[in-house]
Scaffold this motif. Structure first.
Motif, PDB file in Angstrom:
ATOM      1  N   ILE A  55      -7.260   5.969  -8.632  1.00  0.00           N
ATOM      2  CA  ILE A  55      -7.475   7.342  -8.164  1.00  0.00           C
ATOM      3  C   ILE A  55      -8.476   8.061  -9.056  1.00  0.00           C
ATOM      4  CG2 ILE A  55      -5.614   8.502  -9.429  1.00  0.00           C
ATOM      5  CD1 ILE A  55      -6.536   9.245  -5.814  1.00  0.00           C
ATOM      6  N   THR A  77       1.262   6.900  -3.298  1.00  0.00           N
ATOM      7  CA  THR A  77       1.032   6.343  -1.995  1.00  0.00           C
ATOM      8  C   THR A  77       2.238   6.661  -1.114  1.00  0.00           C
ATOM      9  OG1 THR A  77       2.023   4.256  -2.721  1.00  0.00           O
ATOM     10  CG2 THR A  77      -0.363   4.419  -2.789  1.00  0.00           C
ATOM     11  N   TYR A 118      -1.487   9.979   1.330  1.00  0.00           N
ATOM     12  CA  TYR A 118      -2.426   8.872   1.462  1.00  0.00           C
ATOM     13  C   TYR A 118      -1.747   7.585   1.049  1.00  0.00           C
ATOM     14  CZ  TYR A 118      -3.052   9.859  -3.545  1.00  0.00           C
ATOM     15  OH  TYR A 118      -2.847  10.086  -4.882  1.00  0.00           O
ATOM     16  N   TYR A 123      -9.566  -0.242  -4.105  1.00  0.00           N
ATOM     17  CA  TYR A 123      -9.137   0.932  -3.340  1.00  0.00           C
ATOM     18  C   TYR A 123     -10.187   2.023  -3.481  1.00  0.00           C
ATOM     19  CZ  TYR A 123      -4.393  -1.108  -3.543  1.00  0.00           C
ATOM     20  OH  TYR A 123      -3.285  -1.911  -3.446  1.00  0.00           O
ATOM     21  N   TRP A 139     -10.269   5.343  -2.742  1.00  0.00           N
ATOM     22  CA  TRP A 139      -9.573   6.556  -2.337  1.00  0.00           C
ATOM     23  C   TRP A 139     -10.540   7.687  -2.001  1.00  0.00           C
ATOM     24  CZ3 TRP A 139      -4.822   5.397  -1.280  1.00  0.00           C
ATOM     25  CH2 TRP A 139      -4.061   4.538  -2.089  1.00  0.00           C
TER      26      TRP A 139
END
Lengths: 374, 341, 311
Positions: free
Chosen positions: B66, B135, B148, B274, B276
């Motif tokens: 993140i 998450t 998310y 990921y 994000w």
């Protein structure tokens, strides 16, 4: 260790002068300031303004109604564990199992809430407190029995019991107790509203658990200093051999001490579950994510309170304020939270290290008072 | 008696301390629900983001993903980022989330599934602050909460298929923390993909019951290798132990959550990264238009929230690269499903 | 699955893993034995392990030399020893509590420095295994005992060394005297403080070395990588009745059980939530074994009591 500290504590209780008590409070405070000075070096090294940081810590811990509420909520488990530790240490037993006992109390009380959610709150809440106490008591009695009847050192057994409890929690939160859902998190479902600890009037997050903790502190004091049980426990703590010769049931006392100690921690566990904002038992990220390391911090708190249950109230308040304020400090000056943990450690070391100084000062002050009086 | 005296003195000191604190306390003093009311100065047009996460922001795993994403967002717009990481104690994280909300941040990211429960209580108190929670799938029906999550099983499926092809001994080892959450999704997807590609493959999974114990992860990986595995993967922070073993033994590694090439420049084949920022961009754009949330966002291969990043220094057979592309295509178009819920 | 476990090769790798896993416990525990025999309890072992681990990692990271990293860990341990000696011998701080402070400090500070100076856990040079020539070729036993990284050998060689020092040297005699009857020892001219100072330094150095043992074999670091090993090492001192031999048995027991559980996990014998239950096994077994083999050897009489000549 326990004999030393409890001996000192008992002799403190017998000393008669307010001046020495003033000294007694000033020296630890000075130690905290010294620790903060060291911390200031860390803060500066990480690009933060120490003054801004400490201002944030103080205001974050004590600066207003909601801050003090948060500090009291943080202090609650510390207080409970400290009361239990005071009892155990004074009985000559070193209880490092607070973490596991907290978990045991939390698990048992959560189980009760899951099994009989329909129970009316006025019945359920006391039941949950009892369940928490019972869970913790069992988790304490086991090392107690092992020490008393099998000669197993309690430092070893309590450390092992902590490990076992943590894995047991993880086990339950993967299977029986885990909340249903597409994404599996290690937490229970939102527990029945009947189990919510009522909020105290006028406060946003201050809940009944804090009052219960104070009550336990008072009860702990009464047990330790005003009942024959307490006398016996303290006698065993002072001199187990003499106590045995005097006919006291030493083994039983050891088990009782650890059971009582565990019960206090177990109540903390229950309060942590039902007083939490989430109203669940959350074990995601490990056991200490739930216990907030209160099992260890409670030991420190107990010492700061001179192993006296009533003194654990202000001691936990101060320590809780430091912990709460630490979060605010981290947020404000944006240092890694690891620095706050390190700072906590430095404070503990400095304050603990200052106790001898405090004692020396107290003795000196008292001697000069006597000289003047004579 | 003496105890009372000591008591009184200490209480007096506490009271003095509290008075002192309120006197020189900052504006955090009494801002219950005063969110976004201009309590704090915002520097110009910067979009102020706060991140709260349970582990360190440079853990090459969950929290880093993140943090990296927010950094990437910052390449395209002017943002201010404040971070409170390492908050694995949920109550502490709740305090931080509340604190950021009180300070009027534009977006507070609660990057931890366990933060949802307190967030549910906090978010309604600050209707003008946007919250993002991950998450997770739930938004609690609140207008200012976005959730998310990530279909980590999708990329895992593809990587698993590749692993099955690369493996000569047809024995794959997966090192995991605890069988919950994102980790479980990844592991299940990987195993599914491997077996779908080659049913003869033996996929072994070891959950070591810890997120931090590096030595245990090392031993799990070592045991896999000793038992004949010649491809490894794993998830969560302690995975650096496993990658160390992979590097030492020359065993190919597949990574997830962040690009793990740095952990083993010679042996990392590919990582499922990921991104994000796809989600964050959406949320931020919404906030700037007055929409503070209410939706659930999911990273998938299709929306390129999930990207398979290959290690350039690993000599991957071109046919395998094609296989990967095919499988991604298939999942995106829906012709292939991972079978994981 | 079970059949895979009971093969020779499977047992051999499990035993070898058990020895590797036992090493950090053994090192830290031996250090604590030294300290406790002289009357000093150090509950901060976990913190010192973490600092030592970071010291080893960072130095190797910067210099590329693993052995320099090991030396750095020892240096870190000595520094922490000085700190603990100051707190304990001069300030007479309550030993259990100060240890918790050291633990918190070590946990936070190692993490802090790691985040600041390193950031991402980049891999570093590792300490390669050193197969003892000749002995390592012996079938089965060779692989189990003689194909390890040097720190493993050091740890195991320290067992008889520490035992010999404690039991057959003047220093060891003094250590024991100081731990049992410090007043008598003082009267006889033994410097209680100096002896304890030495054992504290040794104890902390070994704890730091234990931390290095977690980093050095595969060259990685992670916050809180010790995961409670320091506390377990302290517990093992009691298990071993303050004897190096006993501590060796305890460390091996613990390490082996972890290795077995790990092998079961890798072979698929246990899975899912059952892994949580098997993860308890080392702790449960330690208690069970101790109950069964219950000895009544007591603690050093002066354990945790600060020495005050004026008292």
């Amino acid at each position: 260790m326990t004999k030393e500290v409890s001996a000192e504590a008992d002799s403190n209780d017998a000393r008669p002068w307010i001046g020495s008590w003033l000294m007694g409070a000033v020296v630890p405070l000075a130690a905290v300031l010294a620790a903060f000075a060291v911390g200031a070096i860390f803060l500066a090294a990480f690009g933060a303004n120490p003054l801004e940081g400490y201002a944030a810590m103080v205001s974050g811990g004590f600066g207003g109604g909601s801050e003090i509420s948060a500090t009291l909520v943080k202090a609650m488990p510390l207080m409970l564990v400290a009361v239990g530790i005071s009892i155990a240490f004074r009985a000559g037993v070193i209880n490092i199992g607070g973490e596991g006992q907290i978990l045991a109390g939390a698990i048992l009380s959560t189980a009760v809430a899951l099994i009989i959610p329909g129970t009316p709150r006025v019945v359920l809440l006391p039941l949950l407190v009892v369940a928490g106490a019972l869970g913790g008591a069992i988790w304490g009695a086991i090392p107690g029995g092992l020490k008393a009847y099998a000669g197993v050192n309690e430092i070893l057994s309590t450390i092992m019991m902590n490990i076992i409890a943590a894995h047991f929690l993880s086990f339950l939160l993967q299977g029986w107790m885990i909340e249903d859902g597409p994404i599996k998190i290690q937490q229970t479902e939102r527990l029945t509203e009947n189990s919510d600890l009522p909020l105290l009037p006028g406060a946003s997050r201050l809940h009944l658990g804090v009052l219960i903790a104070v009550l336990v502190a008072v009860v702990g004091y009464v047990i330790l200093f005003r009942t024959t049980l307490g006398v016996r426990l303290r006698a065993v703590g002072h001199n187990p051999h003499a106590s045995r010769y005097a006919g006291m049931p030493v083994e039983r006392s050891i088990v009782q001490a650890l059971a009582l100690s565990g019960a206090c921690a177990g109540i903390a566990g229950a309060m942590l579950v039902f007083g939490s904002e989430s109203h669940r038992l959350v074990g995601e990220g490990g056991a200490s994510a739930f216990t907030q390391s209160a099992g260890f911090n409670g030991i420190v708190t107990a010492l700061f309170g001179g192993l006296h249950p009533l003194w654990s109230i202000p001691a936990s308040f101060l320590f809780g304020g430091m912990l709460t304020g630490g979060i605010e400090m981290q947020r404000t000056v944006q240092v890694p939270s690891a620095l706050i943990i390190a700072l906590n450690g430095v404070v503990v070391v400095f304050v603990v290290g200052s106790f001898r100084l405090k004692r020396m000062l107290e003795v000196r002050v008292e001697q000069s008072a006597k000289a003047k009086g004579a | 008696m003496k105890n009372k005296n000591k008591f009184v003195v200490l209480l007096a000191l506490l009271a003095a301390l509290a008075l002192l604190a309120s006197a020189c306390g900052s504006d955090n003093g009494d801002s219950d629900g005063d969110a976004g009311s201009g309590d704090t100065e915002s520097s110009g047009d910067s979009f102020r983001i706060a991140i709260v996460s349970p582990s360190a922001k440079n853990d090459v795993a969950f929290s880093q993903s993140i943090f990296d994403a927010v950094t990437r967002v910052g390449e395209n717009r002017s943002i201010e980022v404040d971070v409170s990481d390492g908050l694995f104690v949920v109550e502490d994280a709740a305090a931080a989330i509340r604190g950021y909300a009180e300070d009027g941040y534009d977006l507070v990211i609660a990057h931890g599934s366990q933060y949802g429960a307190p967030l549910q209580e906090i978010a309604p108190e600050f209707p003008e602050v946007a919250f993002a929670w991950g998450t997770a799938l739930d938004t609690f029906g609140l207008d200012n909460v976005s959730s998310y999550s990530v279909r980590s099983d999708e990329g895992a499926y593809v990587l698993g298929a590749l692993a099955a092809e690369i493996s000569e001994s047809k024995n794959i080892g997966i090192v995991g923390p605890i069988e919950v959450g994102d980790a479980k999704l990844y592991v299940d997807g990987f195993a599914a993909g491997a077996v779908a590609q080659d049913p003869s493959v033996d996929v072994n999974i070891n959950y070591i019951e810890s997120f931090a114990d590096v030595q245990l992860a090392q031993e799990a990986a070592t045991a896999f290798v000793n038992n004949g595995a010649d491809v490894l993967t794993g998830t969560a922070q302690m995975v650096v132990g496993a990658t160390g073993v992979a590097s030492a033994e020359g065993v190919p590694w597949f990574g997830t959550q962040s690009n793990q090439t740095t952990l083993g420049p010679d042996i990392v084949v590919a990582s499922q990264v990921y991104h994000w920022e796809i989600v964050l961009e959406d949320i931020i754009a919404g906030v700037e238009n007055g929409d503070l949330g209410g939706e659930s966002h999911i990273l998938t291969l299709e929306n390129e929230g999930l990207v398979l990043e290959f290690n350039e220094d690993y000599a991957l057979d071109p046919s395998l690269q094609e296989l990967a592309d095919e499988l991604v295509e298939g999942i995106v178009s829906g012709t292939i499903t991972t079978g994981i819920e | 699955m079970w059949s895979e476990f009971f093969t020779v090769s499977s047992i051999v790798v499990t035993l070898a893993a058990g020895i590797r896993l036992a090493t950090p416990f053994l090192l830290a525990s031996l250090g604590e034995v030294m300290g406790q025999r002289s009357g000093v309890l150090n509950l901060g072992v976990e913190g010192v392990m973490l600092l030592g681990a970071f010291g080893a990692y960072y130095t190797t990271f910067r210099t590329g030399s693993v052995w320099l990293g090991v030396v750095a860990a020892l240096a870190v341990g000595l520094v922490m020893g000085l700190v603990y000696a100051l707190i304990t011998l001069v300030m007479h701080a309550e030993q259990g509590i100060s240890g918790i402070g050291i633990f918190l400090f070590g946990l936070g500070f190692s993490d802090l420095l790691f985040q600041r100076w390193v950031g991402t856990p980049l891999p570093i040079s590792r300490l390669p295994e050193w197969h003892i020539p000749g002995l390592s070729q012996i079938p089965v036993i060779g692989e189990v005992l003689f194909q390890h990284t040097p720190l493993v050998y050091i740890a195991f060689l320290l067992v008889p060394l520490v035992a010999w020092v404690i039991n057959y040297t003047t220093f060891g005699l003094n250590v024991r005297a100081v731990g049992e009857t410090p007043d008598a020892a003082d009267t006889l001219g033994v410097s209680v403080l100096r002896i304890r100072f030495a054992t504290i330094l040794i104890g902390n150095a070994l704890a730091a070395l234990a931390g290095a043992a977690l980093v050095v074999p595969f060259g990685t670091f992670q916050q809180n990588l010790t995961s409670g090993r320091g506390f377990i090492a302290i517990a093992l001192v009691y298990f071993g009745a303050w004897r190096p031999r006993g501590v060796l048995i305890g460390s091996l027991l613990f390490g082996l059980v972890i290795a077995v559980v790990n092998q079961w996990g890798s072979l698929g014998i246990v899975s899912g939530s059952l892994s949580s239950l098997t993860a308890m096994a080392p702790a449960v077994l330690t208690i069970v074994v101790l109950v069964m083999v219950s000895r009544r050897i007591g603690a050093p009489s002066a354990l945790t009591k600060p020495f005050d000549r004026t008292a």
